[in-house]
Design a protein around this motif. Structure first.
Motif, PDB file in Angstrom:
ATOM      1  N   TYR A 113       0.835  -1.207   0.000  1.00  0.00           N
ATOM      2  CA  TYR A 113       0.000   0.000   0.000  1.00  0.00           C
ATOM      3  C   TYR A 113       0.866   1.252   0.000  1.00  0.00           C
ATOM      4  CZ  TYR A 113      -3.681   3.292   1.215  1.00  0.00           C
ATOM      5  OH  TYR A 113      -4.562   4.349   1.205  1.00  0.00           O
ATOM      6  N   ALA A 114       1.932   1.236   0.807  1.00  0.00           N
ATOM      7  CA  ALA A 114       2.836   2.392   0.847  1.00  0.00           C
ATOM      8  C   ALA A 114       3.485   2.613  -0.507  1.00  0.00           C
ATOM      9  CB  ALA A 114       3.900   2.179   1.922  1.00  0.00           C
ATOM     10  N   ALA A 115       3.878   1.536  -1.172  1.00  0.00           N
ATOM     11  CA  ALA A 115       4.496   1.656  -2.495  1.00  0.00           C
ATOM     12  C   ALA A 115       3.511   2.239  -3.500  1.00  0.00           C
ATOM     13  CB  ALA A 115       4.981   0.290  -2.969  1.00  0.00           C
ATOM     14  N   GLY A 116       2.272   1.772  -3.455  1.00  0.00           N
ATOM     15  CA  GLY A 116       1.257   2.303  -4.360  1.00  0.00           C
ATOM     16  C   GLY A 116       1.020   3.787  -4.157  1.00  0.00           C
ATOM     17  N   LYS A 117       0.949   4.209  -2.904  1.00  0.00           N
ATOM     18  CA  LYS A 117       0.732   5.620  -2.597  1.00  0.00           C
ATOM     19  C   LYS A 117       1.923   6.474  -3.038  1.00  0.00           C
ATOM     20  CE  LYS A 117      -3.341   6.250  -0.821  1.00  0.00           C
ATOM     21  NZ  LYS A 117      -4.287   7.159  -1.525  1.00  0.00           N
ATOM     22  N   LEU A 118       3.126   5.987  -2.797  1.00  0.00           N
ATOM     23  CA  LEU A 118       4.320   6.720  -3.229  1.00  0.00           C
ATOM     24  C   LEU A 118       4.357   6.844  -4.753  1.00  0.00           C
ATOM     25  CD1 LEU A 118       7.063   5.239  -0.865  1.00  0.00           C
ATOM     26  CD2 LEU A 118       6.218   7.588  -0.873  1.00  0.00           C
ATOM     27  N   GLY A 119       3.985   5.765  -5.435  1.00  0.00           N
ATOM     28  CA  GLY A 119       3.969   5.800  -6.883  1.00  0.00           C
ATOM     29  C   GLY A 119       2.941   6.772  -7.429  1.00  0.00           C
ATOM     30  N   GLU A 120       1.819   6.915  -6.751  1.00  0.00           N
ATOM     31  CA  GLU A 120       0.761   7.827  -7.184  1.00  0.00           C
ATOM     32  C   GLU A 120       1.062   9.283  -6.852  1.00  0.00           C
ATOM     33  OE1 GLU A 120      -2.606   4.426  -6.170  1.00  0.00           O
ATOM     34  OE2 GLU A 120      -2.762   6.402  -5.244  1.00  0.00           O
ATOM     35  N   ASN A 121       1.629   9.514  -5.669  1.00  0.00           N
ATOM     36  CA  ASN A 121       1.730  10.876  -5.156  1.00  0.00           C
ATOM     37  C   ASN A 121       3.132  11.482  -5.188  1.00  0.00           C
ATOM     38  OD1 ASN A 121      -1.047  10.836  -4.452  1.00  0.00           O
ATOM     39  ND2 ASN A 121      -0.556   9.709  -2.571  1.00  0.00           N
ATOM     40  N   VAL A 122       4.167  10.647  -5.328  1.00  0.00           N
ATOM     41  CA  VAL A 122       5.535  11.184  -5.337  1.00  0.00           C
ATOM     42  C   VAL A 122       6.141  10.996  -6.729  1.00  0.00           C
ATOM     43  CG1 VAL A 122       7.828  11.083  -4.281  1.00  0.00           C
ATOM     44  CG2 VAL A 122       5.783  10.724  -2.872  1.00  0.00           C
ATOM     45  N   SER A 123       6.532   9.792  -7.054  1.00  0.00           N
ATOM     46  CA  SER A 123       7.058   9.487  -8.380  1.00  0.00           C
ATOM     47  C   SER A 123       7.101   7.991  -8.563  1.00  0.00           C
ATOM     48  CB  SER A 123       8.469  10.065  -8.568  1.00  0.00           C
ATOM     49  OG  SER A 123       9.421   9.275  -7.877  1.00  0.00           O
ATOM     50  N   VAL A 124       7.290   7.539  -9.786  1.00  0.00           N
ATOM     51  CA  VAL A 124       7.357   6.121 -10.067  1.00  0.00           C
ATOM     52  C   VAL A 124       8.638   5.506  -9.512  1.00  0.00           C
ATOM     53  CG1 VAL A 124       8.533   6.279 -12.309  1.00  0.00           C
ATOM     54  CG2 VAL A 124       6.865   4.456 -11.903  1.00  0.00           C
ATOM     55  N   HIS A 125       9.614   6.342  -9.193  1.00  0.00           N
ATOM     56  CA  HIS A 125      10.889   5.866  -8.638  1.00  0.00           C
ATOM     57  C   HIS A 125      10.795   5.618  -7.123  1.00  0.00           C
ATOM     58  CE1 HIS A 125      12.887   7.204 -12.399  1.00  0.00           C
ATOM     59  NE2 HIS A 125      12.074   8.240 -12.310  1.00  0.00           N
ATOM     60  N   ALA A 126       9.929   6.381  -6.457  1.00  0.00           N
ATOM     61  CA  ALA A 126       9.906   6.406  -4.992  1.00  0.00           C
ATOM     62  C   ALA A 126       9.661   5.046  -4.345  1.00  0.00           C
ATOM     63  CB  ALA A 126       8.870   7.424  -4.505  1.00  0.00           C
ATOM     64  N   PRO A 127       8.753   4.202  -4.853  1.00  0.00           N
ATOM     65  CA  PRO A 127       8.541   2.905  -4.192  1.00  0.00           C
ATOM     66  C   PRO A 127       9.801   2.048  -4.125  1.00  0.00           C
ATOM     67  CG  PRO A 127       6.733   3.388  -5.691  1.00  0.00           C
ATOM     68  CD  PRO A 127       7.785   4.426  -5.939  1.00  0.00           C
ATOM     69  N   PHE A 128      10.586   2.059  -5.188  1.00  0.00           N
ATOM     70  CA  PHE A 128      11.809   1.246  -5.192  1.00  0.00           C
ATOM     71  C   PHE A 128      12.854   1.811  -4.237  1.00  0.00           C
ATOM     72  CE2 PHE A 128       9.917   0.451  -9.437  1.00  0.00           C
ATOM     73  CZ  PHE A 128       9.694  -0.912  -9.294  1.00  0.00           C
ATOM     74  N   TRP A 129      12.919   3.147  -4.116  1.00  0.00           N
ATOM     75  CA  TRP A 129      13.814   3.734  -3.115  1.00  0.00           C
ATOM     76  C   TRP A 129      13.381   3.328  -1.714  1.00  0.00           C
ATOM     77  CZ3 TRP A 129      18.339   4.801  -4.416  1.00  0.00           C
ATOM     78  CH2 TRP A 129      18.672   5.489  -5.593  1.00  0.00           C
ATOM     79  N   MET A 130      12.062   3.325  -1.471  1.00  0.00           N
ATOM     80  CA  MET A 130      11.565   2.875  -0.167  1.00  0.00           C
ATOM     81  C   MET A 130      11.985   1.435   0.100  1.00  0.00           C
ATOM     82  SD  MET A 130       7.654   2.224   1.154  1.00  0.00           S
ATOM     83  CE  MET A 130       7.594   0.675   0.219  1.00  0.00           C
TER      84      MET A 130
END
Length: 417
Positions: free
Chosen positions: A358-375
């Protein structure tokens, strides 16, 4: 975390090799394969579900979150249930729940209903998986390490074939993979019913407090926290990658099949070699470090589909090595019964699997497509630090004296062998 048990534990029977196991062990292992299909099964159809049910990536990711959250909490009661009704009834109850809820998910018409039924599926999986691990470990011929490798092979095969099945059936309809699992689990239920002898409750009845008491042991807590953060990276890869890949169900299924196949190969053959060569803790630290670098590369080059495909497949090697060594370590990380240790460990580690999608999905929607992988990369880095700092609690751990191979076998399953 010593390697002596891995290489020198004598077999519990004097004849036969690794594959010479009782039929009951193979029945449970087969059911494990089908059960673990459920983890990767939905990967190829995530985008199809999102498109057809008008759902966002974070909403679709709840298919993982509800599944893992309920599974983690339910792990706390697996020992309580098993110690009261016996291993076989617990296994069959879990299989029955998976059949019912996977079928209901396949017949649903809304994302919220599928999420809810995946939660029920997680409950069934918890009852089955925790009991299956302890059953295989105590019933299989050979050492504890060999039995765990057998379990990890079933895990890897299930995770590998799950996306392949999901992709093949998903090209027909997003509903087909759910109904396919219900059908296969029915076969597993029948096989387990007839091949696994009755296993009446044996030994001490465990309580809900036992897993929490077990976590007071620093060795088990270290392993559990390591797995919690490592699973955040694992399920970020699993739940979010299909969206930037933007491929059809069959293509995504083939990619994750390669990932699962490499996971199975390394868990069975590579992990023991590395463990003997450099030791358990160094093996896990190397595997986690490479996995963190892999996620970082995927974060940098997210728009490059070739990097994503290679990154997903290569990650299977690191995950397979890590899974085998850590699972074996859990069995001797605290002086408690194996089912209790497994329940405590699984409760903590699945929390990471519940939060990350869920956190990855939210980061991808609201920050950038790169952010989930950095997380994911950052979470795995934390796992490395936790294991490095807590490794001193693992070096001298021994298996519980009251649960040797012979005694555990006699306690839990009587005449399985």
């Amino acid at each position: 975390m010593t390697t002596t048990r891995t290489t020198e534990t004598p077999t519990s029977t004097g004849s036969g090799g690794f594959f010479d196991q009782p039929r009951a062990v193979w029945a449970v292992a087969f059911a494990c394969v089908i059960s673990f299909m459920g983890i990767g099964l939905v990967d190829p159809i995530l985008k199809s579900i999102a498109d057809q049910l008008d759902a966002t990536p974070s909403q679709v990711s709840l298919l993982f979150t509800s599944y893992m959250a309920v599974m983690g909490v339910a792990m706390l009661v697996t020992g309580v249930v098993s110690s009261r009704i016996g291993a076989k009834k617990t296994l069959l109850s879990g299989l029955a729940l998976i059949i019912v809820f996977s079928a209901l998910a396949g017949l649903s018409d809304s994302i919220s209903a599928i999420v809810a039924f995946r939660a029920g599926w997680g409950l069934g999986n918890a009852l089955f998986i925790a009991t299956a691990l302890s059953t295989i470990v105590t019933a299989a011929r050979g050492s504890t390490a060999q039995a765990i490798i057998l379990f990890e092979a079933a895990l890897g095969l299930g995770i590998a074939t799950g996306p392949l099945l999901g992709g093949a059936l998903g090209s027909i309809s997003w509903r087909a993979p759910f109904l396919g699992v219900a059908t296969l689990m029915t076969i597993a239920l029948v096989a387990t019913t007839f091949l696994l002898p009755a296993t009446p409750p044996a030994g001490r009845r465990t309580s809900l407090a036992d897993p929490f008491r077990a976590l007071k042991h620093p060795g088990l807590l270290t392993i559990a926290l390591t797995a919690l953060f490592y699973n955040m990276g694992f399920f970020t890869l699993l739940a979010f990658t299909p969206f930037p890949l933007d491929m059809n169900a069959h293509q995504v299924g083939l990619i994750f099949f390669g990932w699962g196949l490499l996971l199975a190969i390394t868990s069975v053959w590579v992990a023991p070699i590395l463990q003997r060569a450099i030791g358990s803790v160094p093996t896990v630290l190397v595997a986690l470090s490479l996995f963190a670098l892999d996620l970082a590369a995927m974060a940098i080059w997210t728009e490059d589909k070739t990097v994503l495909v290679v990154g997903v497949i290569v990650a299977g090697a690191f995950l397979g090595i890590n899974n085998t060594v850590i699972t074996e370590a859990v069995m001797g990380a605290a002086p408690v019964e194996r089912p209790v240790a497994s329940a405590a460990y699984s409760f903590v580690r699945f929390s990471g699997g519940a939060v990350a999608p869920y956190a990855a999905g939210k980061l991808g929607e609201n920050v950038s497509v790169h952010a989930p992988f950095w997380m994911g990369a950052a979470a795995v880095a934390v796992a490395i630090v936790v294991l490095a700092l807590g490794s001193r609690f693992l070096r001298e751990q021994e298996p519980p004296p009251a649960h040797s191979e012979r005694e555990a076998e006699a306690e839990l399953i009587g005449d399985l062998t």
